[in-house]
Design a protein around this motif. Structure first.
Motif, PDB file in Angstrom:
ATOM      1  N   GLN A 442       0.948  -1.329  -0.031  1.00 45.69           N
ATOM      2  CA  GLN A 442       0.008  -0.010  -0.074  1.00 45.69           C
ATOM      3  C   GLN A 442       0.785   1.166   0.049  1.00 45.69           C
ATOM      4  O   GLN A 442       1.867   1.266   0.628  1.00 45.69           O
ATOM      5  N   VAL A 443       0.430   2.307  -0.634  1.00 44.34           N
ATOM      6  CA  VAL A 443       1.093   3.465  -0.798  1.00 44.34           C
ATOM      7  C   VAL A 443       0.268   4.471  -0.032  1.00 44.34           C
ATOM      8  O   VAL A 443      -0.887   4.641  -0.414  1.00 44.34           O
ATOM      9  N   ASP A 444       0.893   5.357   0.812  1.00 40.18           N
ATOM     10  CA  ASP A 444       0.329   6.488   1.551  1.00 40.18           C
ATOM     11  C   ASP A 444       0.751   7.707   1.132  1.00 40.18           C
ATOM     12  O   ASP A 444       2.110   7.780   1.262  1.00 40.18           O
ATOM     13  N   VAL A 445      -0.103   8.696   0.872  1.00 41.03           N
ATOM     14  CA  VAL A 445       0.329  10.164   0.466  1.00 41.03           C
ATOM     15  C   VAL A 445      -0.551  11.104   1.224  1.00 41.03           C
ATOM     16  O   VAL A 445      -1.753  11.057   1.398  1.00 41.03           O
ATOM     17  N   SER A 446       0.180  11.501   2.277  1.00 45.26           N
ATOM     18  CA  SER A 446      -0.343  12.468   3.208  1.00 45.26           C
ATOM     19  C   SER A 446      -0.910  14.049   2.477  1.00 45.26           C
ATOM     20  O   SER A 446      -0.371  14.257   1.477  1.00 45.26           O
ATOM     21  N   GLN A 447      -1.673  14.700   3.231  1.00 39.97           N
ATOM     22  CA  GLN A 447      -2.187  16.126   2.715  1.00 39.97           C
ATOM     23  C   GLN A 447      -0.888  17.092   2.835  1.00 39.97           C
ATOM     24  O   GLN A 447      -0.378  16.714   3.904  1.00 39.97           O
ATOM     25  N   ALA A 454      -9.269  12.849  -2.004  1.00 43.94           N
ATOM     26  CA  ALA A 454      -8.470  11.901  -2.318  1.00 43.94           C
ATOM     27  C   ALA A 454      -7.660  12.388  -3.420  1.00 43.94           C
ATOM     28  O   ALA A 454      -7.767  13.242  -4.110  1.00 43.94           O
ATOM     29  N   LEU A 455      -6.700  11.475  -3.468  1.00 41.84           N
ATOM     30  CA  LEU A 455      -5.483  11.534  -4.466  1.00 41.84           C
ATOM     31  C   LEU A 455      -6.297  11.166  -5.802  1.00 41.84           C
ATOM     32  O   LEU A 455      -6.757  10.027  -6.227  1.00 41.84           O
ATOM     33  N   THR A 456      -6.167  12.353  -6.904  1.00 42.52           N
ATOM     34  CA  THR A 456      -7.080  11.854  -8.128  1.00 42.52           C
ATOM     35  C   THR A 456      -5.968  11.568  -9.144  1.00 42.52           C
ATOM     36  O   THR A 456      -6.190  10.672  -9.832  1.00 42.52           O
ATOM     37  N   GLY A 457      -5.294  12.471  -9.930  1.00 44.07           N
ATOM     38  CA  GLY A 457      -4.679  12.221 -10.844  1.00 44.07           C
ATOM     39  C   GLY A 457      -3.394  11.337 -10.446  1.00 44.07           C
ATOM     40  O   GLY A 457      -2.796  11.272  -9.536  1.00 44.07           O
ATOM     41  N   LEU A 458      -3.154  10.198 -11.536  1.00 39.69           N
ATOM     42  CA  LEU A 458      -2.084   9.599 -11.254  1.00 39.69           C
ATOM     43  C   LEU A 458      -1.495   8.895 -12.597  1.00 39.69           C
ATOM     44  O   LEU A 458      -2.313   8.429 -13.479  1.00 39.69           O
ATOM     45  N   VAL A 459      -0.270   9.358 -12.823  1.00 40.61           N
ATOM     46  CA  VAL A 459       0.327   9.142 -14.139  1.00 40.61           C
ATOM     47  C   VAL A 459       1.935   8.958 -14.123  1.00 40.61           C
ATOM     48  O   VAL A 459       2.612   9.212 -12.940  1.00 40.61           O
ATOM     49  N   GLY A 460       2.323   8.157 -14.833  1.00 45.38           N
ATOM     50  CA  GLY A 460       3.891   7.730 -15.167  1.00 45.38           C
ATOM     51  C   GLY A 460       4.103   9.307 -16.146  1.00 45.38           C
ATOM     52  O   GLY A 460       3.612   9.491 -17.060  1.00 45.38           O
ATOM     53  N   GLY A 461       5.460   9.796 -15.548  1.00 43.36           N
ATOM     54  CA  GLY A 461       6.132  10.861 -16.227  1.00 43.36           C
ATOM     55  C   GLY A 461       7.517  11.163 -16.206  1.00 43.36           C
ATOM     56  O   GLY A 461       8.018   9.988 -15.817  1.00 43.36           O
ATOM     57  N   PRO A 462       7.932  12.228 -16.374  1.00 41.25           N
ATOM     58  CA  PRO A 462       9.583  12.220 -16.245  1.00 41.25           C
ATOM     59  C   PRO A 462      10.094  11.774 -14.914  1.00 41.25           C
ATOM     60  O   PRO A 462       9.882  12.443 -14.089  1.00 41.25           O
ATOM     61  N   GLY A 463      11.047  10.663 -15.074  1.00 38.74           N
ATOM     62  CA  GLY A 463      11.744  10.215 -13.805  1.00 38.74           C
ATOM     63  C   GLY A 463      10.745   9.678 -12.891  1.00 38.74           C
ATOM     64  O   GLY A 463      11.365   9.714 -11.522  1.00 38.74           O
ATOM     65  N   GLY A 464       9.475   9.221 -13.007  1.00 37.56           N
ATOM     66  CA  GLY A 464       8.694   8.767 -11.921  1.00 37.56           C
ATOM     67  C   GLY A 464       7.073   8.822 -12.114  1.00 37.56           C
ATOM     68  O   GLY A 464       6.669   8.917 -13.268  1.00 37.56           O
ATOM     69  N   PHE A 465       6.591   8.898 -10.989  1.00 38.02           N
ATOM     70  CA  PHE A 465       4.965   8.997 -10.986  1.00 38.02           C
ATOM     71  C   PHE A 465       4.793  10.495 -10.480  1.00 38.02           C
ATOM     72  O   PHE A 465       5.312  11.069  -9.716  1.00 38.02           O
ATOM     73  N   PHE A 466       3.379  10.779 -10.867  1.00 39.51           N
ATOM     74  CA  PHE A 466       2.938  11.987 -10.530  1.00 39.51           C
ATOM     75  C   PHE A 466       1.512  11.961 -10.263  1.00 39.51           C
ATOM     76  O   PHE A 466       0.684  11.063 -10.856  1.00 39.51           O
ATOM     77  N   ALA A 467       0.740  12.845  -9.148  1.00 40.64           N
ATOM     78  CA  ALA A 467      -0.500  12.528  -8.808  1.00 40.64           C
ATOM     79  C   ALA A 467      -0.962  14.154  -8.461  1.00 40.64           C
ATOM     80  O   ALA A 467       0.161  15.001  -8.099  1.00 40.64           O
ATOM     81  N   THR A 468      -2.323  14.065  -8.246  1.00 39.27           N
ATOM     82  CA  THR A 468      -2.603  15.554  -7.802  1.00 39.27           C
ATOM     83  C   THR A 468      -3.728  15.565  -6.795  1.00 39.27           C
ATOM     84  O   THR A 468      -4.402  14.265  -6.485  1.00 39.27           O
ATOM     85  N   TRP A 498       6.547   9.854  -1.478  1.00 41.63           N
ATOM     86  CA  TRP A 498       5.755  10.993  -2.378  1.00 41.63           C
ATOM     87  C   TRP A 498       5.945  12.175  -1.733  1.00 41.63           C
ATOM     88  O   TRP A 498       6.002  12.305  -0.605  1.00 41.63           O
ATOM     89  N   THR A 499       6.236  13.261  -2.519  1.00 34.57           N
ATOM     90  CA  THR A 499       6.558  14.675  -1.851  1.00 34.57           C
ATOM     91  C   THR A 499       5.844  15.628  -2.822  1.00 34.57           C
ATOM     92  O   THR A 499       5.570  15.376  -4.174  1.00 34.57           O
ATOM     93  N   PRO A 500       5.326  16.787  -2.173  1.00 33.95           N
ATOM     94  CA  PRO A 500       4.640  17.695  -3.093  1.00 33.95           C
ATOM     95  C   PRO A 500       5.784  18.160  -4.163  1.00 33.95           C
ATOM     96  O   PRO A 500       7.052  18.963  -3.694  1.00 33.95           O
ATOM     97  N   ALA A 501       5.452  18.544  -5.433  1.00 32.79           N
ATOM     98  CA  ALA A 501       6.316  19.087  -6.168  1.00 32.79           C
ATOM     99  C   ALA A 501       6.035  20.530  -6.718  1.00 32.79           C
ATOM    100  O   ALA A 501       6.826  21.289  -7.161  1.00 32.79           O
ATOM    101  N   GLY A 502       4.722  20.872  -6.892  1.00 31.88           N
ATOM    102  CA  GLY A 502       4.399  22.068  -7.412  1.00 31.88           C
ATOM    103  C   GLY A 502       2.784  22.352  -7.234  1.00 31.88           C
ATOM    104  O   GLY A 502       2.230  21.555  -6.793  1.00 31.88           O
ATOM    105  N   ARG A 503       2.424  23.389  -8.037  1.00 27.44           N
ATOM    106  CA  ARG A 503       0.805  23.614  -8.008  1.00 27.44           C
ATOM    107  C   ARG A 503       0.539  24.109  -9.535  1.00 27.44           C
ATOM    108  O   ARG A 503       1.101  24.696 -10.522  1.00 27.44           O
ATOM    109  N   ILE A 504      -0.806  23.590  -9.759  1.00 25.41           N
ATOM    110  CA  ILE A 504      -1.334  24.020 -10.810  1.00 25.41           C
ATOM    111  C   ILE A 504      -2.322  24.882 -10.562  1.00 25.41           C
ATOM    112  O   ILE A 504      -3.446  24.606  -9.830  1.00 25.41           O
TER     113      ILE A 504
END
Length: 923
Positions: A442-447, A454-468, A498-504
């Motif tokens: 199981q993978v836990d991603v804190s707020q 809930a964690l909505t976006g989930l994709v593979g991207g440059p250098g790993g995984f991304f979610a929103t 998992w760590t916060p990376a940026g904002r949209i």
């Protein structure tokens, strides 16, 4: 109807046919015009029309020289084909371009008949205009003076060739063209020459093929819509390659694969084939696509199946995106499965979804090394999985998202006492696997940063995984309080940490709708209000740049290719494909991407003319013309375009007060009248609710029949000026109606305990109707309805289609009445097995002819049956262009003109349909 009608990339949503012969030619199917020997150019030469042969021709024949080698006078540079044509023409045989390579002769099939040529009867004056007035035991129809469109032997002119010699013990046979005997094929089209040595046995003649009639049944050049519904459901890419998938519905539904090799600057349609190299079945649509590095996969199902609905899963694979193979049914996918997401992994492909179990839904996972063979995993170490709705991959690691069912025990206080309570709850979660899905953690991603939910976006991207996650931040107090909304982006190099990376956070941000990723970059689609959506891109998930804005389309897929973002979906019933910042792709300019709707539903003879009705561009249409020359598109039928709802004509009839054509627009009726079938106007409205599907003219006037909801509906008019609603029809649906000497007969269906049952109604005046007791569908059919009927005096033949049990397939059958529709017998046709169809029926001077199809979807061929009494049927061979071969062929309407059988239909493959016209001897 009457007797004469017939993986490196991932994305997630968060919230022309060959021309027909030139119609201007005297003989539109000939490779060149007839060549006659010029009478006046050589002294002593007998004119060809005088009935006497030229002296040198007769001498050449007597000395054994082939007439085909003789030079045609008046044609100094005539080719051997032209010289042969001249001789054959004077011998009474027309040359005909067969429009395709002549198929190899096959041995006769059981219960099938091939016809031998007979001299044509002298042509008579055209018969009076055909109507739907019944006639008992009709006499043979007079021949219409039109040029044949198929090889026919004309009566030889007197003296055209010397009489054949009698051989010992043999009979006299006409020598058609000296010693020429062969089937000659030239280029891509075939030129059929029939003949033989006088001692050779007489050979049977194969039925000629149909003519590709695309220009004859013209579409509306002024139409603003194509009449079909296109949608693109997914898009993926790698490097400069982009692939968009989807389909077209509203006619024969078909899959569409569009490919660009230059980053979206130019597009083309890909070829689609079955695993054996033949045509794939129609009515299927891909909905998800992924791939790269020479391996691409698309998954989908029936085109009518709603997205994410349970049903059969279809697999397509490709090495280059230019040619796709529709794979045979994959056992790993069941009829209760729903594939929700698809990803490319370092070892192949992975898909996730759900299946409908007896006690609810259950999450399912599928894996494949090559995209063709798949393995199913119903139980995983994740636990009691309810759903799996998302999968993303990066290298050899995959992360899935879904919902699990688990038991939770809590201490609750009730009545001052504490007690433990165990409940079963459903929780969303994410799980990671680094061994191809064998084990999961199981993978836990804190707020963080104001995120919630809930964690909505989930994709593979440059250098790993991304979610929103959605987020908001409120500042100020009381009246100065302000809330700003945005989306927080998390990243992970391995799917575990998992760590916060940026904002949209574009201006006007309301919510994030989609996130897409590939090793080359990320893309996001955000709702910014007023119906607008902002497109953003990023190379690392930290910083985002606005790439453009779209308004109006429903987005079905998104792909990120470095600096390029591709959007696919639909807009106003049309497919939508765009590269924000570059512009929308005009799919109408992509060859084969958009086809124009066209259907021909009825064919009515009218003296020397034929009238066909149906639809084009989603609007009613009619055409008037002779059986083999240029057809004229009728006017006055398309004054009320509605791009969202198709309108079409289903039947037409001529009576004493003019023409009547009926059809529908959704559940609303369409009714047009005309004095000449070339110019139409709206007719008087039908009283009450409902629509008409068929029309007839008989002793009591005009009748239109159809349905309203669960009730059969019928209307009557004496003169097309006023309509009254009929009574007594009861429950059911009237699919067709015809006139008989004693009144009218309608056929269709009535509700039964296990579905539709065949139904029939009779009326003496068109106003009062009585339901007739009908037998059940034939053995093997669980339900069924009658769709067309044709009358020859009091003998009626109706065609129908039933449904078998599991697996459900169409089941063709016929019904016959010898007493004007009062009693009926139901039976099957020889060779008409489950999976086939019956599509048209017509009465002939000697009985009835039925047309249908046999074979599997993607390889259906025309089948024709004839009967003198409606009970005993004989299969008639139908071979040639538009009748058999690759793709699906079907005849949609039949008629009898000039002692010949004429038919219209369609031939189609994965690219689209082309109208066909067939003219042949009556069986």
């Amino acid at each position: 109807m009457t007797a004469t009608t017939p993986g490196p990339d991932s994305a997630e949503m968060l919230a022309t046919a060959p021309d027909a012969p030139d119609a201007s030619d005297e003989h539109p199917t000939e490779p060149f015009q007839r060549i006659e020997v010029a009478a006046a150019q050589d002294a002593g030469a007998t004119p060809a029309h005088s009935g006497e042969p030229a002296a040198d021709e007769a001498a050449g024949t007597r000395t054994g020289r082939s007439p085909g080698r003789k030079r045609v006078r008046g044609m100094p540079s005539a080719s051997p084909w032209q010289r042969s044509h001249a001789v054959w023409h004077r011998a009474g045989v027309d040359w005909v371009h067969a429009a395709a390579t002549i198929p190899a002769a096959d041995g006769p099939a059981p219960q099938a008949e091939e016809f031998e040529p007979e001299p044509a009867e002298p042509r008579q004056d055209p018969a009076p205009a055909a109507s739907r007035t019944p006639t008992p035991a009709p006499a043979p129809v007079s021949e219409v003076p039109v040029t044949p469109a198929v090889p026919v032997a004309r009566p030889a002119r007197t003296g055209a060739l010397p009489p054949s010699r009698r051989t010992s013990g043999g009979s006299r046979r006409p020598l058609l063209a000296a010693a020429v005997a062969a089937v000659l094929v030239a280029g891509a089209g075939g030129y059929l020459v029939l003949g033989g040595e006088e001692d050779a046995p007489r050979r049977t003649v194969r039925q000629p093929g149909a003519v590709l009639a695309d220009p004859w049944f013209a579409v509306d050049p002024a139409a603003k819509t194509d009449g079909l519904v296109q949608q693109l459901t997914g898009v993926a890419g790698e490097g400069a390659t982009l692939i968009a998938v989807g389909g077209e519905t509203g006619g024969p539904d078909r899959a569409r694969f569009l490919v660009s090799a230059d980053g979206g600057r130019s597009w083309r349609t890909a070829r689609v084939r079955a695993a054996d190299g033949g045509e794939p079945p129609p009515a299927e649509m891909p909905r998800r696509v992924t791939g790269g590095a020479g391996r691409w996969v698309a998954l989908g199902g029936p085109a009518v199946q709603a997205e994410d609905a349970a049903g059969p899963t279809v697999v397509w694979t490709s090495k280059d995106g230019l040619t796709w193979t529709r794979q045979p049914a994959v056992a790993a996918f069941g009829p209760q499965d729903r594939v929700m997401s698809l990803a490319r992994t370092s070892t192949g492909f992975m898909a996730v979804g759900t299946t409908d179990a007896g006690d609810g839904t259950r999450g399912v996972l599928w894996t494949s090394a090559d995209g063709s063979a798949w393995q199913r995993v119903d139980r995983t170490s994740i636990g009691d999985v309810v759903t799996l709705d998302r999968v993303a991959a990066s290298g050899g690691t995959v992360v899935v998202r879904g919902t699990v069912r688990k038991k939770v025990t809590k201490v609750e206080r009730k009545g001052g006492k504490k007690r433990k309570v165990t409940r079963t709850v459903e929780e969303s979660g994410r799980w990671r696997s680094a061994d191809g899905g064998r084990t999961w953690s199981q993978v836990d991603v804190s707020q963080a940063q104001g995120s919630y939910g809930a964690l909505t976006g989930l994709v593979g991207g440059p250098g790993g995984f991304f979610a929103t996650r959605e987020a908001k931040q409120t500042t100020g107090s009381k009246k100065r309080r302000k809330t700003v909304r945005y989306s927080v982006v998390w990243s992970s190099p391995d799917g575990a940490r998992w760590t916060p990376a940026g904002r949209i956070q574009p201006g006007g941000y309301a919510r994030l709708e989609r996130l897409a990723g590939s090793p080359a970059g990320l893309a996001a689609l955000a709702d910014v209000g007023d119906g607008k959506k902002a497109v953003l891109r990023s190379g690392d998930g930290r910083t985002w740049q606005r790439a453009g804005e779209v308004s109006g389309p429903d987005i079905g897929g998104m792909a990120a290719l470095g600096g390029t973002v591709a959007l696919a979906g639909s807009k106003g019933g049309d497919g939508y494909l765009a590269l924000p910042g570059t512009g929308e792709v005009n799919l109408a300019t992509v060859p084969g991407a958009v086809r124009t709707e066209r259907a021909i539903t009825a064919l009515v003879p009218d003296g020397a003319r034929l009238v066909a009705v149906g639809s084009t561009n989603g609007e009613p249409a009619a055409w008037v013309g002779p059986s083999t020359r240029a057809w004229q598109r009728a006017s006055g039928l398309n004054g009320d375009p509605d791009p969202q709802t198709r309108r079409w004509l289903s039947d037409a009839v001529r009576g004493d007060d003019g023409w009547l054509a009926v059809g529908r627009h959704g559940d609303s009726p369409l009714l047009f009248t005309s004095t000449d079938a070339a110019t139409w106007e709206k007719g008087r409205s039908l009283p009450g609710k409902g629509f008409a599907e068929s029309a007839a003219f008989g002793p009591g006037g005009y009748v239109a029949a159809g349905q309203y909801g669960r009730w059969a509906a019928v209307w009557h008019s004496a003169d097309l000026k006023k309509w009254t609603r009929g009574s007594g029809a009861g429950e059911g649906r009237m699919r067709d109606v015809t006139a008989v000497p004693g009144g009218y007969v309608a056929v269709g269906a009535r509700p039964g305990p296990k579905g539709d049952r065949p139904a029939a109604w009779t009326s003496t005046d068109g106003r009062k109707w009585t339901a007739v007791r009908m037998p059940a569908p034939p053995p093997g059919a669980a339900s069924g309805m009658l769709t067309r009927v044709a009358a020859r005096g009091d003998v009626l033949v109706a065609i129908g289609s039933g449904k078998t049990g599991a697996p459900e397939q169409p089941y063709p059958f016929t019904a016959v009445s010898a007493d004007g529709g009062k009693t009926w017998q139901v039976q099957t046709l020889p060779g008409g097995a489950a999976g086939g169809t019956v599509t048209a029926v017509t009465a002939t001077p000697t009985g009835h002819v039925v047309a249908g199809t046999t074979g599997n979807p993607g390889g259906k061929d025309v089948a024709v049956w004839s009967s003198a009494d409606g009970r005993t049927w004989k299969a008639v061979l139908a071979h040639g262009t538009g009748l058999d071969g690759p793709g699906d062929q079907r005849l949609t309407a039949l008629a009898v003109v000039g002692g010949e059988l004429v038919a219209v239909g369609m031939t189609g493959d994965h690219r689209g349909d082309t109208p066909t016209f067939w003219r042949t001897r009556l069986p």
